[in-house]
Scaffold this motif. Structure first.
Motif, mmCIF file in Angstrom:
data_model
loop_
_atom_site.group_PDB
_atom_site.id
_atom_site.type_symbol
_atom_site.label_atom_id
_atom_site.label_comp_id
_atom_site.label_asym_id
_atom_site.label_seq_id
_atom_site.Cartn_x
_atom_site.Cartn_y
_atom_site.Cartn_z
ATOM 1 N N LEU A 165 0.827 -1.209 0.000
ATOM 2 C CA LEU A 165 0.000 0.000 0.000
ATOM 3 C C LEU A 165 0.861 1.258 0.000
ATOM 4 C CD1 LEU A 165 -2.898 -1.052 2.401
ATOM 5 C CD2 LEU A 165 -3.013 -0.691 -0.060
ATOM 6 N N ILE A 166 1.973 1.227 0.739
ATOM 7 C CA ILE A 166 2.849 2.411 0.741
ATOM 8 C C ILE A 166 3.491 2.589 -0.635
ATOM 9 C CG2 ILE A 166 4.907 3.478 1.738
ATOM 10 C CD1 ILE A 166 4.260 2.091 4.366
ATOM 11 N N TYR A 167 4.029 1.489 -1.186
ATOM 12 C CA TYR A 167 4.647 1.585 -2.512
ATOM 13 C C TYR A 167 3.623 1.926 -3.584
ATOM 14 C CZ TYR A 167 9.034 -0.269 -0.670
ATOM 15 O OH TYR A 167 10.192 -0.420 0.015
ATOM 16 N N ALA A 168 2.365 1.621 -3.317
ATOM 17 C CA ALA A 168 1.312 1.944 -4.286
ATOM 18 C C ALA A 168 1.278 3.440 -4.571
ATOM 19 C CB ALA A 168 -0.048 1.478 -3.776
ATOM 20 N N LEU A 169 1.664 4.248 -3.587
ATOM 21 C CA LEU A 169 1.686 5.693 -3.804
ATOM 22 C C LEU A 169 2.690 6.064 -4.896
ATOM 23 C CD1 LEU A 169 1.549 6.881 -0.094
ATOM 24 C CD2 LEU A 169 -0.209 7.265 -1.818
ATOM 25 N N VAL A 170 3.842 5.382 -4.894
ATOM 26 C CA VAL A 170 4.838 5.647 -5.940
ATOM 27 C C VAL A 170 4.310 5.152 -7.285
ATOM 28 C CG1 VAL A 170 7.259 5.482 -6.558
ATOM 29 C CG2 VAL A 170 6.597 5.250 -4.186
ATOM 30 N N ALA A 171 3.655 3.986 -7.259
ATOM 31 C CA ALA A 171 3.081 3.452 -8.495
ATOM 32 C C ALA A 171 2.016 4.413 -9.030
ATOM 33 C CB ALA A 171 2.486 2.071 -8.247
ATOM 34 N N LEU A 172 1.220 5.008 -8.125
ATOM 35 C CA LEU A 172 0.204 5.974 -8.556
ATOM 36 C C LEU A 172 0.867 7.229 -9.127
ATOM 37 C CD1 LEU A 172 -2.381 5.674 -5.643
ATOM 38 C CD2 LEU A 172 -2.771 5.113 -8.050
ATOM 39 N N SER A 173 2.004 7.585 -8.545
ATOM 40 C CA SER A 173 2.753 8.733 -9.056
ATOM 41 C C SER A 173 3.185 8.466 -10.500
ATOM 42 C CB SER A 173 3.970 8.970 -8.162
ATOM 43 O OG SER A 173 4.918 9.753 -8.826
ATOM 44 N N LEU A 174 3.703 7.254 -10.730
ATOM 45 C CA LEU A 174 4.108 6.909 -12.095
ATOM 46 C C LEU A 174 2.895 6.746 -12.998
ATOM 47 C CD1 LEU A 174 7.164 4.524 -12.095
ATOM 48 C CD2 LEU A 174 7.036 6.986 -12.164
ATOM 49 N N PHE A 175 1.776 6.353 -12.424
ATOM 50 C CA PHE A 175 0.545 6.261 -13.221
ATOM 51 C C PHE A 175 0.227 7.631 -13.821
ATOM 52 C CE2 PHE A 175 -4.169 6.634 -13.340
ATOM 53 C CZ PHE A 175 -4.416 5.690 -14.312
ATOM 54 N N ILE A 176 0.386 8.673 -12.996
ATOM 55 C CA ILE A 176 0.104 10.029 -13.483
ATOM 56 C C ILE A 176 1.163 10.482 -14.488
ATOM 57 C CG2 ILE A 176 -0.085 12.457 -12.804
ATOM 58 C CD1 ILE A 176 -1.345 11.485 -10.192
ATOM 59 N N SER A 177 2.452 10.287 -14.144
ATOM 60 C CA SER A 177 3.487 10.806 -15.041
ATOM 61 C C SER A 177 3.678 9.913 -16.270
ATOM 62 C CB SER A 177 4.809 10.991 -14.297
ATOM 63 O OG SER A 177 5.260 9.764 -13.778
ATOM 64 N N PHE A 178 3.715 8.603 -16.069
ATOM 65 C CA PHE A 178 4.045 7.685 -17.172
ATOM 66 C C PHE A 178 2.822 7.322 -18.015
ATOM 67 C CE2 PHE A 178 5.035 3.371 -18.792
ATOM 68 C CZ PHE A 178 6.162 3.680 -19.525
ATOM 69 N N SER A 179 1.740 6.886 -17.355
ATOM 70 C CA SER A 179 0.575 6.429 -18.126
ATOM 71 C C SER A 179 -0.251 7.599 -18.647
ATOM 72 C CB SER A 179 -0.333 5.550 -17.266
ATOM 73 O OG SER A 179 0.360 4.423 -16.824
ATOM 74 N N ILE A 180 -0.406 8.632 -17.837
ATOM 75 C CA ILE A 180 -1.309 9.708 -18.239
ATOM 76 C C ILE A 180 -0.587 10.815 -18.988
ATOM 77 C CG2 ILE A 180 -2.740 11.567 -17.308
ATOM 78 C CD1 ILE A 180 -4.000 9.578 -15.530
ATOM 79 N N LEU A 181 0.517 11.306 -18.444
ATOM 80 C CA LEU A 181 1.218 12.405 -19.117
ATOM 81 C C LEU A 181 2.190 11.898 -20.184
ATOM 82 C CD1 LEU A 181 2.099 15.031 -16.397
ATOM 83 C CD2 LEU A 181 0.860 15.435 -18.501
ATOM 84 N N ASP A 182 2.443 10.564 -20.202
ATOM 85 C CA ASP A 182 3.350 9.992 -21.175
ATOM 86 C C ASP A 182 4.765 10.555 -21.019
ATOM 87 O OD1 ASP A 182 3.874 8.198 -23.128
ATOM 88 O OD2 ASP A 182 3.340 9.501 -24.798
ATOM 89 N N ILE A 183 5.174 10.755 -19.770
ATOM 90 C CA ILE A 183 6.514 11.262 -19.483
ATOM 91 C C ILE A 183 7.217 10.229 -18.608
ATOM 92 C CG2 ILE A 183 7.785 12.938 -18.073
ATOM 93 C CD1 ILE A 183 5.724 14.998 -18.915
ATOM 94 N N CYS A 184 8.462 9.920 -18.950
ATOM 95 C CA CYS A 184 9.216 8.994 -18.119
ATOM 96 C C CYS A 184 9.977 9.823 -17.086
ATOM 97 C CB CYS A 184 10.170 8.191 -18.993
ATOM 98 S SG CYS A 184 10.569 6.626 -18.267
ATOM 99 N N ASP A 185 9.461 9.863 -15.866
ATOM 100 C CA ASP A 185 10.041 10.707 -14.824
ATOM 101 C C ASP A 185 11.034 9.900 -13.995
ATOM 102 O OD1 ASP A 185 10.658 12.458 -12.879
ATOM 103 O OD2 ASP A 185 8.675 12.564 -11.977
#
Lengths: 271, 317
Positions: free
Chosen positions: B18-38
């Motif tokens: 659940l804690i790491y899920a926050l990082v995964a959600l962060s990448l969901f926004i940057s990688f999946s939605i904004l299409d940016i590899c952060d």
């Protein structure tokens, strides 16, 4: 009213790839003018559209819309009052978002103040979008929750047209927007264009390679060559013109023949 | 179940997931939605942990979470400015910020590579103290994280449905359309990366409080781990509604932790964990193409077989 005064643009100046794309474009479009633009490939038609839309800033000259100098206004700000359609139906819509969401984004142009950035799409707006979609008569009003990527090219182009005109633009730029569609779909999208532009009295510029369309649609025909407008006809003179006259004018204006297969083909085929 | 995976292991996997899920959600926004590899994720995660640890030691465990998020926003803002205003490629922008953050993180921790939270109350301690029952003592961290994640998932879902959220989604989907809709793509990219990195910072803070310490090397390889979780989640819910996709990312992260727990039980040494995560990501990323190749091969064989049959029939005639 849109005015272009001596707009010039040279790409890659001073290199071997130097391309004088616009060599002094002068144009005044009156409110409600619907001008078609013809010209061979590389004549500067799309470059002129890019200059008007703000994809780049010209090297020289000015662009004035409704008395306001917009020469150096960024593209995204100009899009509040400039609508644009491209030849590629995939541009202009977001494929992974639903029809409804696409329309909501286009509708952001309506008024920044009324639409707080944290507000959601309201029921009233959904109803409005549905009505607008129904007018297109392409069955999209019942698929508002579907991703746009599932639509056909014609549907996407019609949707883009709706998005560009839902908030009436001061000027609409159509860059061969039916060229990539099959003939019957193209005719339908063209009919929609004609209807919407006439109903709202939108000032419009349309690039076409179809000589019949160039004379038939709108009230004015422009011809471009070597980055300039070489011929501009409207009123009675235009009414009496035939495709042959237009081709002859082109030879006069540029000193060369209109040797473009696409144009000759579309001339033979008619609309 | 109790032999191979004890309740304790399951519980830990859930909590960490659940804690790491926050990082995964962060990448969901940057990688999946904004299409940016952060790629600043590793450093930003450690930054959240370091800032959170310092504020927690100062005696403000709840404030620490917000401070870590604010630190994440700053990091995301710099990454975004480099990309949008100065035209640095997104991957390079992330790497530059990531490198710089190493020193910043050391500085935040007072130029020591390790900070212990021993003796400072954390949000988990505060929540634990709400009741004195034995069951509550052992389950309260999980309850707290479930509540927190549910709130975050709903908040992200709500945010992506607002006009600003829709604009951010459109920025990753069709930049041309965004410009044509009077939205400044630079603005939406900046907002998106700030939100994403706020989540990463928050995750760092929570892991610090959970482990009771902050370490400068905590974030190494985090981006791969989060990507693995994201890909596992997206595999199941790719075509679902937005809410299902967001929940899928959380589930993906928890599943990933379970895989890791199993690996641990199979006596795979902890040193091999990064390799295991890399293998999982590689496997997940190559699966669609491998499936396609297998299908193509099957189709070829079927086609050849049918052609042969056709020829034989032709011969009979």
């Amino acid at each position: 009213m849109l005015q272009l005064k001596n707009v010039r643009k040279t790409f890659n100046a001073g290199t071997v790839n130097e391309k004088k794309a616009l060599t002094g474009v002068n144009l005044t479009l009156e409110d409600g003018d619907f001008a078609t633009i013809v010209g061979s490939n590389g004549a500067g038609k799309s470059t002129m559209f890019n200059a008007i839309a703000g994809s780049f800033y010209p090297d020289r000259g000015s662009i004035i819309l409704d008395g306001k100098n917009i020469t150096f206004v960024p593209e995204y700000k100009r899009s509040v009052y400039i609508g644009r359609l491209f030849q590629d139906p995939l541009m202009g819509t977001a494929p992974h978002m639903t029809i409804e969401e696409n329309l909501a984004i286009a509708y952001l142009r309506a008024s920044k103040k009324q639409h707080a950035i944290f507000s959601r799409i309201s029921k009233k707006e959904k109803e409005f979008f549905r009505e607008q979609l129904a007018l297109l008569d392409m069955g999209m009003e019942d698929r508002m929750k579907n991703p746009v990527g599932l639509l056909s090219g014609g549907q996407r182009q019609a949707l883009t047209l709706l998005m560009a005109t839902m908030v009436t633009p001061k000027i609409l730029l159509l860059d061969e927007h039916t060229a990539a569609l099959d003939p019957s779909t193209a005719a339908k999208v063209l009919d929609l264009t004609r209807k919407i532009v006439a109903e709202r009295n939108i000032t419009c510029l349309m690039v076409t390679h179809n000589m019949n369309q160039a004379l038939e649609l709108g009230n004015r025909t422009l011809m471009m060559s070597d980055g300039r407008i070489v011929f501009d006809v409207k009123g009675k003179e235009r009414d009496g013109m035939t495709v042959e006259d237009l081709l002859e004018k082109f030879a006069q204006g540029t000193g060369k023949n209109f040797n473009n297969d696409r144009i000759l083909l579309s001339t033979e085929q008619g609309e | 179940m109790s032999g191979f995976l004890t309740m304790g292991i399951v519980q830990t996997a859930l909590e960490l997931g659940l804690i790491y899920a926050l990082v995964a959600l962060s990448l969901f926004i940057s990688f999946s939605i904004l299409d940016i590899c952060d790629l600043s994720t590793d450093g930003c995660y450690t930054l959240g942990c370091a800032v959170g640890a310092v504020v927690t030691i100062a005696g403000h465990p709840v404030l620490a979470i917000f401070a870590a998020m604010a630190a994440g926003v700053c990091s995301g803002f710099i990454t975004a400015i480099l990309q949008t205003k100065f035209g640095v490629q997104s991957i390079l922008a992330g790497i530059i910020v990531n490198t710089g953050l190493y020193t910043v993180n050391l500085g935040v921790m007072g130029f020591s590579s390790n900070l212990s939270l021993f003796g400072s109350p954390t949000v988990f301690d505060l929540f634990k103290s709400l009741s004195s029952s034995k069951a509550w003592k052992s389950w309260s961290p999980l309850v707290l994280l479930v509540i927190l994640l549910a709130a975050i998932v709903l908040a992200i879902y709500w945010f992506l449905g607002t006009r600003l959220g829709l604009s951010i989604r459109a920025t990753g989907d069709s930049p041309a359309m965004v410009r044509a809709s009077s939205i400044n793509p630079a603005f939406t990219t900046i907002v998106g990366l700030c939100v994403a990195n706020a989540l990463t910072g928050m995750a760092g803070c929570l892991i610090g409080q959970y482990n009771g310490n902050s370490d400068i090397n905590l974030g190494t390889g985090m981006v791969t781990v989060a990507l693995a979780s994201l890909i596992i989640g997206e595999m199941f819910f790719k075509n679902g509604s937005m809410l299902m996709r967001i929940i899928g990312v959380v589930i993906g992260s928890v599943l990933y932790r379970f895989v890791m727990s199993v690996a641990l039980r199979l006596n795979i040494p902890t040193e091999a964990f990064k390799l295991v995560s890399a293998l999982i990501v590689a496997a997940a990323l190559t699966t669609p193409q491998i499936r396609k190749l297998i299908a193509l091969h099957a189709q070829k064989r079927a086609s050849m077989k049918m052609s042969l049959e056709d020829e034989e029939e032709g011969g009979d005639r």
